[in-house]
Design a protein around this motif. Structure first.
Motif, PDB file in Angstrom:
ATOM      1  N   VAL A  38       0.830  -1.183  -0.098  1.00 60.99           N
ATOM      2  CA  VAL A  38      -0.147   0.091   0.021  1.00 60.99           C
ATOM      3  C   VAL A  38       0.971   1.089   0.124  1.00 60.99           C
ATOM      4  CG1 VAL A  38      -1.788   1.478   1.486  1.00 60.99           C
ATOM      5  CG2 VAL A  38      -1.750  -1.181   1.274  1.00 60.99           C
ATOM      6  N   ASP A  39       0.623   2.007  -1.102  1.00 59.93           N
ATOM      7  CA  ASP A  39       1.587   3.077  -1.097  1.00 59.93           C
ATOM      8  C   ASP A  39       3.183   2.664  -1.239  1.00 59.93           C
ATOM      9  OD1 ASP A  39      -0.643   4.882  -1.066  1.00 59.93           O
ATOM     10  OD2 ASP A  39      -0.251   5.119   1.073  1.00 59.93           O
ATOM     11  N   ASP A  40       4.025   3.037  -0.780  1.00 61.22           N
ATOM     12  CA  ASP A  40       5.441   2.537  -0.699  1.00 61.22           C
ATOM     13  C   ASP A  40       5.751   1.969   0.545  1.00 61.22           C
ATOM     14  OD1 ASP A  40       6.007   3.990  -3.233  1.00 61.22           O
ATOM     15  OD2 ASP A  40       6.684   5.762  -2.170  1.00 61.22           O
ATOM     16  N   ALA A  41       5.019   0.953   0.923  1.00 60.40           N
ATOM     17  CA  ALA A  41       5.140   0.285   2.239  1.00 60.40           C
ATOM     18  C   ALA A  41       4.366  -1.131   1.855  1.00 60.40           C
ATOM     19  CB  ALA A  41       4.717   0.757   3.278  1.00 60.40           C
ATOM     20  N   ILE A  42       5.140  -2.207   2.817  1.00 55.98           N
ATOM     21  CA  ILE A  42       4.442  -3.627   2.707  1.00 55.98           C
ATOM     22  C   ILE A  42       3.864  -3.791   4.070  1.00 55.98           C
ATOM     23  CG2 ILE A  42       5.087  -5.968   2.776  1.00 55.98           C
ATOM     24  CD1 ILE A  42       5.226  -4.754   0.003  1.00 55.98           C
ATOM     25  N   TYR A  43       2.766  -4.446   4.055  1.00 59.13           N
ATOM     26  CA  TYR A  43       2.003  -4.805   5.265  1.00 59.13           C
ATOM     27  C   TYR A  43       1.601  -6.234   5.370  1.00 59.13           C
ATOM     28  CZ  TYR A  43       1.664   0.008   5.571  1.00 59.13           C
ATOM     29  OH  TYR A  43       1.860   1.511   5.799  1.00 59.13           O
ATOM     30  N   VAL A  44       1.661  -6.863   6.460  1.00 59.25           N
ATOM     31  CA  VAL A  44       1.214  -8.386   6.626  1.00 59.25           C
ATOM     32  C   VAL A  44       0.340  -8.326   7.871  1.00 59.25           C
ATOM     33  CG1 VAL A  44       3.589  -9.445   6.058  1.00 59.25           C
ATOM     34  CG2 VAL A  44       3.389  -8.893   8.489  1.00 59.25           C
ATOM     35  N   ARG A  45      -0.574  -9.283   7.999  1.00 63.02           N
ATOM     36  CA  ARG A  45      -1.352  -9.611   9.019  1.00 63.02           C
ATOM     37  C   ARG A  45      -1.432 -10.911   9.251  1.00 63.02           C
ATOM     38  NH1 ARG A  45      -7.043  -6.541   6.829  1.00 63.02           N
ATOM     39  NH2 ARG A  45      -6.385  -4.487   7.386  1.00 63.02           N
ATOM     40  N   SER A  46      -1.794 -11.340  10.528  1.00 73.06           N
ATOM     41  CA  SER A  46      -2.130 -12.622  10.940  1.00 73.06           C
ATOM     42  C   SER A  46      -3.574 -12.802  10.849  1.00 73.06           C
ATOM     43  CB  SER A  46      -1.760 -12.938  12.177  1.00 73.06           C
ATOM     44  OG  SER A  46      -2.299 -14.148  12.937  1.00 73.06           O
ATOM     45  N   ALA A  47      -4.110 -13.791   9.996  1.00 67.92           N
ATOM     46  CA  ALA A  47      -5.401 -14.396   9.900  1.00 67.92           C
ATOM     47  C   ALA A  47      -5.848 -14.926  11.209  1.00 67.92           C
ATOM     48  CB  ALA A  47      -5.597 -15.392   8.590  1.00 67.92           C
ATOM     49  N   TYR A  48      -4.934 -15.486  11.881  1.00 67.74           N
ATOM     50  CA  TYR A  48      -5.587 -16.042  13.117  1.00 67.74           C
ATOM     51  C   TYR A  48      -5.327 -15.323  14.361  1.00 67.74           C
ATOM     52  CZ  TYR A  48      -5.108 -19.843   9.975  1.00 67.74           C
ATOM     53  OH  TYR A  48      -5.576 -20.629   8.612  1.00 67.74           O
ATOM     54  N   GLY A  49      -5.069 -14.013  14.207  1.00 68.11           N
ATOM     55  CA  GLY A  49      -5.082 -12.968  15.224  1.00 68.11           C
ATOM     56  C   GLY A  49      -3.851 -13.034  15.977  1.00 68.11           C
ATOM     57  N   PRO A  50      -3.603 -12.380  16.998  1.00 65.92           N
ATOM     58  CA  PRO A  50      -2.408 -12.274  17.591  1.00 65.92           C
ATOM     59  C   PRO A  50      -1.895 -13.404  18.472  1.00 65.92           C
ATOM     60  CG  PRO A  50      -4.280 -11.361  19.156  1.00 65.92           C
ATOM     61  CD  PRO A  50      -4.621 -11.657  17.728  1.00 65.92           C
ATOM     62  N   ASP A  51      -2.754 -14.439  18.541  1.00 65.74           N
ATOM     63  CA  ASP A  51      -2.277 -15.826  19.316  1.00 65.74           C
ATOM     64  C   ASP A  51      -1.592 -16.677  18.173  1.00 65.74           C
ATOM     65  OD1 ASP A  51      -3.344 -15.321  21.633  1.00 65.74           O
ATOM     66  OD2 ASP A  51      -5.215 -15.946  21.071  1.00 65.74           O
ATOM     67  N   ALA A  52      -1.519 -16.450  16.733  1.00 66.44           N
ATOM     68  CA  ALA A  52      -0.543 -17.107  15.690  1.00 66.44           C
ATOM     69  C   ALA A  52       0.824 -17.307  16.301  1.00 66.44           C
ATOM     70  CB  ALA A  52      -0.833 -16.526  14.658  1.00 66.44           C
TER      71      ALA A  52
END
Length: 123
Positions: A38-52
């Motif tokens: 997004v724009d000039d940055a990379i982002y990640v997320r955990s589909a399983y929330g903070p417990d992954a």
């Protein structure tokens, strides 16, 4: 992250990437995840929330990297502090992973959104 950076290009264009996290005893563990630009940055997320497990290791133990064709590339991750950014990340996930709507839906939940991390290369 500059758009011409090899890591940025790899994470932006590769469907499933491998984040490498470090355990408390120093072992490294690669985990397949998604990444979006997004724009000039990379982002990640955990589909399983903070417990992954990968997310917990990445946010508590340090030593985060991505496996790339050129080898492991160390990164730092941090939660963004731009509330308007989440919707743009949602859009990027929906566009990049349109062929997997059920999995994308998991990435759009409040639990997953709360784990959004910005990726910054470490020199």
């Amino acid at each position: 992250m500059a758009e011409h950076d090899e890591l940025f290009d790899y994470l932006r264009s590769t469907d499933t990437v491998h984040i490498v996290t470090t355990t408390r005893d120093g072992r490294t563990i690669p985990t397949p995840i998604w990444a979006v630009a997004v724009d000039d940055a990379i982002y990640v997320r955990s589909a399983y929330g903070p417990d992954a497990k990968w997310y917990r290791r990445a946010t508590t133990n340090g030593g985060v990297a991505f496996d790339t064709p050129a080898g492991a590339r160390a990164v730092a991750i941090e939660a963004p502090n731009d509330a308007g950014l989440e919707a743009r990340i949602d859009d990027a996930l929906q566009e990049k992973y349109a062929a997997e709507p059920a999995s994308v839906a998991e990435m759009l939940t409040p639990l997953a959104r709360g784990t959004t991390q910005r990726v910054t290369p470490v020199s």
